[in-house]
Design a protein around this motif. Structure first.
Motif, PDB file in Angstrom:
ATOM      1  N   ARG A  35      63.093  13.212  16.218  1.00 13.88           N
ATOM      2  CA  ARG A  35      63.848  13.781  17.334  1.00 13.88           C
ATOM      3  C   ARG A  35      65.268  14.100  16.862  1.00 13.88           C
ATOM      4  O   ARG A  35      65.747  13.561  15.855  1.00 13.88           O
ATOM      5  CB  ARG A  35      63.898  12.823  18.523  1.00 13.88           C
ATOM      6  CG  ARG A  35      64.826  11.632  18.333  1.00 13.88           C
ATOM      7  CD  ARG A  35      64.881  10.751  19.565  1.00 13.88           C
ATOM      8  NE  ARG A  35      65.836   9.639  19.407  1.00 13.88           N
ATOM      9  CZ  ARG A  35      66.037   8.696  20.321  1.00 13.88           C
ATOM     10  NH1 ARG A  35      65.348   8.693  21.466  1.00 13.88           N
ATOM     11  NH2 ARG A  35      66.922   7.727  20.102  1.00 13.88           N
ATOM     12  N   SER A  36      65.925  14.989  17.594  1.00 11.72           N
ATOM     13  CA  SER A  36      67.327  15.296  17.327  1.00 11.72           C
ATOM     14  C   SER A  36      68.163  14.845  18.505  1.00 11.72           C
ATOM     15  O   SER A  36      67.740  14.941  19.663  1.00 11.72           O
ATOM     16  CB  SER A  36      67.517  16.795  17.085  1.00 11.72           C
ATOM     17  OG  SER A  36      67.287  17.528  18.280  1.00 11.72           O
ATOM     18  N   ARG A  37      69.363  14.366  18.218  1.00 13.75           N
ATOM     19  CA  ARG A  37      70.320  13.968  19.250  1.00 13.75           C
ATOM     20  C   ARG A  37      71.546  14.848  19.107  1.00 13.75           C
ATOM     21  O   ARG A  37      72.254  14.803  18.095  1.00 13.75           O
ATOM     22  CB  ARG A  37      70.707  12.502  19.106  1.00 13.75           C
ATOM     23  CG  ARG A  37      71.577  11.988  20.258  1.00 13.75           C
ATOM     24  CD  ARG A  37      72.055  10.561  20.053  1.00 13.75           C
ATOM     25  NE  ARG A  37      73.118  10.472  19.057  1.00 13.75           N
ATOM     26  CZ  ARG A  37      72.967   9.991  17.847  1.00 13.75           C
ATOM     27  NH1 ARG A  37      71.770   9.562  17.443  1.00 13.75           N
ATOM     28  NH2 ARG A  37      73.978   9.948  16.994  1.00 13.75           N
TER      29      ARG A  37
ATOM     30  N   GLN B  63      57.439  10.120  14.235  1.00  8.14           N
ATOM     31  CA  GLN B  63      57.960  10.983  15.285  1.00  8.14           C
ATOM     32  C   GLN B  63      59.434  11.246  15.006  1.00  8.14           C
ATOM     33  O   GLN B  63      60.202  10.320  14.736  1.00  8.14           O
ATOM     34  CB  GLN B  63      57.798  10.358  16.669  1.00  8.14           C
ATOM     35  CG  GLN B  63      58.163  11.292  17.807  1.00  8.14           C
ATOM     36  CD  GLN B  63      57.939  10.673  19.176  1.00  8.14           C
ATOM     37  OE1 GLN B  63      58.074   9.459  19.358  1.00  8.14           O
ATOM     38  NE2 GLN B  63      57.602  11.503  20.159  1.00  8.14           N
TER      39      GLN B  63
ATOM     40  N   ASN C  86      58.265  23.321  20.976  1.00  4.92           N
ATOM     41  CA  ASN C  86      58.022  22.667  19.681  1.00  4.92           C
ATOM     42  C   ASN C  86      56.693  23.074  19.060  1.00  4.92           C
ATOM     43  O   ASN C  86      56.088  22.314  18.306  1.00  4.92           O
ATOM     44  CB  ASN C  86      58.079  21.138  19.833  1.00  4.92           C
ATOM     45  CG  ASN C  86      59.452  20.654  20.272  1.00  4.92           C
ATOM     46  OD1 ASN C  86      60.466  21.183  19.836  1.00  4.92           O
ATOM     47  ND2 ASN C  86      59.472  19.652  21.147  1.00  4.92           N
TER      48      ASN C  86
ATOM     49  N   TYR D 233      68.425  15.314  23.831  1.00  5.38           N
ATOM     50  CA  TYR D 233      67.434  15.000  22.809  1.00  5.38           C
ATOM     51  C   TYR D 233      66.363  16.093  22.769  1.00  5.38           C
ATOM     52  O   TYR D 233      65.977  16.641  23.806  1.00  5.38           O
ATOM     53  CB  TYR D 233      66.768  13.637  23.083  1.00  5.38           C
ATOM     54  CG  TYR D 233      67.708  12.460  22.948  1.00  5.38           C
ATOM     55  CD1 TYR D 233      67.873  11.810  21.731  1.00  5.38           C
ATOM     56  CD2 TYR D 233      68.445  12.010  24.055  1.00  5.38           C
ATOM     57  CE1 TYR D 233      68.729  10.728  21.607  1.00  5.38           C
ATOM     58  CE2 TYR D 233      69.301  10.931  23.944  1.00  5.38           C
ATOM     59  CZ  TYR D 233      69.446  10.299  22.720  1.00  5.38           C
ATOM     60  OH  TYR D 233      70.298   9.228  22.606  1.00  5.38           O
ATOM     61  N   ARG D 234      65.905  16.353  21.589  1.00  2.00           N
ATOM     62  CA  ARG D 234      64.742  17.208  21.381  1.00  2.00           C
ATOM     63  C   ARG D 234      63.721  16.375  20.611  1.00  2.00           C
ATOM     64  O   ARG D 234      63.899  16.085  19.425  1.00  2.00           O
ATOM     65  CB  ARG D 234      65.097  18.463  20.589  1.00  2.00           C
ATOM     66  CG  ARG D 234      63.895  19.369  20.316  1.00  2.00           C
ATOM     67  CD  ARG D 234      64.317  20.625  19.576  1.00  2.00           C
ATOM     68  NE  ARG D 234      63.178  21.484  19.298  1.00  2.00           N
ATOM     69  CZ  ARG D 234      63.252  22.667  18.680  1.00  2.00           C
ATOM     70  NH1 ARG D 234      64.434  23.120  18.271  1.00  2.00           N
ATOM     71  NH2 ARG D 234      62.169  23.376  18.476  1.00  2.00           N
ATOM     72  N   VAL D 235      62.671  15.984  21.305  1.00  2.00           N
ATOM     73  CA  VAL D 235      61.696  15.044  20.751  1.00  2.00           C
ATOM     74  C   VAL D 235      60.462  15.824  20.314  1.00  2.00           C
ATOM     75  O   VAL D 235      59.848  16.553  21.120  1.00  2.00           O
ATOM     76  CB  VAL D 235      61.325  13.958  21.779  1.00  2.00           C
ATOM     77  CG1 VAL D 235      60.371  12.946  21.159  1.00  2.00           C
ATOM     78  CG2 VAL D 235      62.591  13.260  22.282  1.00  2.00           C
TER      79      VAL D 235
ATOM     80  N   TRP E 108      64.260   3.507  16.273  1.00  2.00           N
ATOM     81  CA  TRP E 108      64.745   4.797  15.793  1.00  2.00           C
ATOM     82  C   TRP E 108      65.747   4.587  14.656  1.00  2.00           C
ATOM     83  O   TRP E 108      66.703   3.830  14.796  1.00  2.00           O
ATOM     84  CB  TRP E 108      65.406   5.587  16.916  1.00  2.00           C
ATOM     85  CG  TRP E 108      64.441   6.108  17.949  1.00  2.00           C
ATOM     86  CD1 TRP E 108      64.196   5.565  19.170  1.00  2.00           C
ATOM     87  CD2 TRP E 108      63.612   7.254  17.836  1.00  2.00           C
ATOM     88  NE1 TRP E 108      63.260   6.305  19.842  1.00  2.00           N
ATOM     89  CE2 TRP E 108      62.884   7.364  19.041  1.00  2.00           C
ATOM     90  CE3 TRP E 108      63.402   8.215  16.852  1.00  2.00           C
ATOM     91  CZ2 TRP E 108      61.969   8.371  19.289  1.00  2.00           C
ATOM     92  CZ3 TRP E 108      62.496   9.229  17.085  1.00  2.00           C
ATOM     93  CH2 TRP E 108      61.790   9.309  18.286  1.00  2.00           C
TER      94      TRP E 108
END
Length: 273
Positions: A223-225, A221, A183, A245-247, A143
């Protein structure tokens, strides 16, 4: 003869130097009134204005206390209204009951001071990729924290670029506002936001050397943390410190967007020559 001499003597006497005849000035009544009208009357004296200094000591103390009480009430009222319309924060949550008791029902407000509400979370955008290597193999990168890279470029820079400050953040906001909780994109805006963010992260991966010599990116891919901002030490508020997380799902990268490594481009140029 006597008359002639008398007349001559009278004329001679008026011509003598140093002698002035006294003539009584006669002022007509009309001229006197005109002279009085031409001269303005003297202005009337202003009466002395009352002041606190003119009051006795007990009245001065009472007036000062009244002014102080009014000033305190006005300041408290303005502060309560400000906290009432301000976004939810540590102070408003700590003193919510006192604020509501002061505001309701007489001073209720139905508007917000800030729009949109300021964020109370640190949101970082991260990306990883499936890369096809030059020898035909495949690997998945780790990541990459793109937000941290932007922050590192901005830190200490007196004139950071608009791209470093806003490009990634606005792209994520665009996507988050055009996708539902699962999503899934909502209409054309959702599809456009995915394409826009995908192009940005692919360019960032290429810049960071994630592709490797002769490799290409097959899919990415994102994602947000999200990490809550810690409340001040004097606050008793407790917030979870564990990031959430939003993956997003994997996005395939079209060939026209996939970056080509320098070695592949040089080989293609050599074959063409």
């Amino acid at each position: 003869m006597d008359a002639y001499e008398a007349d001559s003597t009278a004329r001679h006497g008026r011509d003598q130097p140093g002698e002035v005849d006294e003539v009584d000035e006669v002022v007509e009544p009309g001229e006197a009134e005109s002279s009085m009208l031409d001269d303005p009357p003297p202005p009337p004296r202003e009466a002395p204005r009352p002041s606190l200094a003119a009051l006795s000591l007990p009245y001065q103390v009472g007036a000062a206390l009244a002014v102080a009480v009014v000033a305190v009430v006005v300041c408290v009222h303005l502060g309560m209204v400000f906290l009432h319309v301000a976004p939810s924060n540590t102070v408003t949550r700590e003193h919510a009951s006192a604020i509501d008791d002061w505001i309701y029902p007489e001073f209720e407000q139905n508007w917000k001071l800030f729009a949109p509400n300021p964020l109370q979370q640190n949101i970082a955008v991260e990306v990883r990729a499936d890369v096809r290597t030059a020898d035909g193999g495949a690997r998945t990168t780790g990541w990459y924290d793109l937000s941290a890279l932007d922050g590192k470029a901005i830190h200490g820079n007196p004139v950071p670029s608009h791209t470093q400050q806003n490009e990634l953040r606005r792209a994520w906001d665009f996507l988050a506002g055009s996708h539902d909780a699962q999503n899934r994109p909502s209409g054309l805006r959702g599809a456009l936001s995915e394409a826009y963010l995908r192009r940005i992260v692919v360019m960032r991966l290429e810049r960071e050397g994630a592709v490797g010599p002769g490799g290409t990116i097959d899919r990415v891919q994102v994602r947000s943390r999200s990490t809550n901002v810690r409340p001040p030490e004097w606050s008793q508020e407790q917030v979870p410190e564990k990031p959430t997380y939003r993956v997003l799902p994997w996005w395939p990268v079209p060939d026209d967007e996939a970056p080509q490594a320098a070695g592949t481009d040089d080989k293609a140029k050599g074959d063409g020559s």
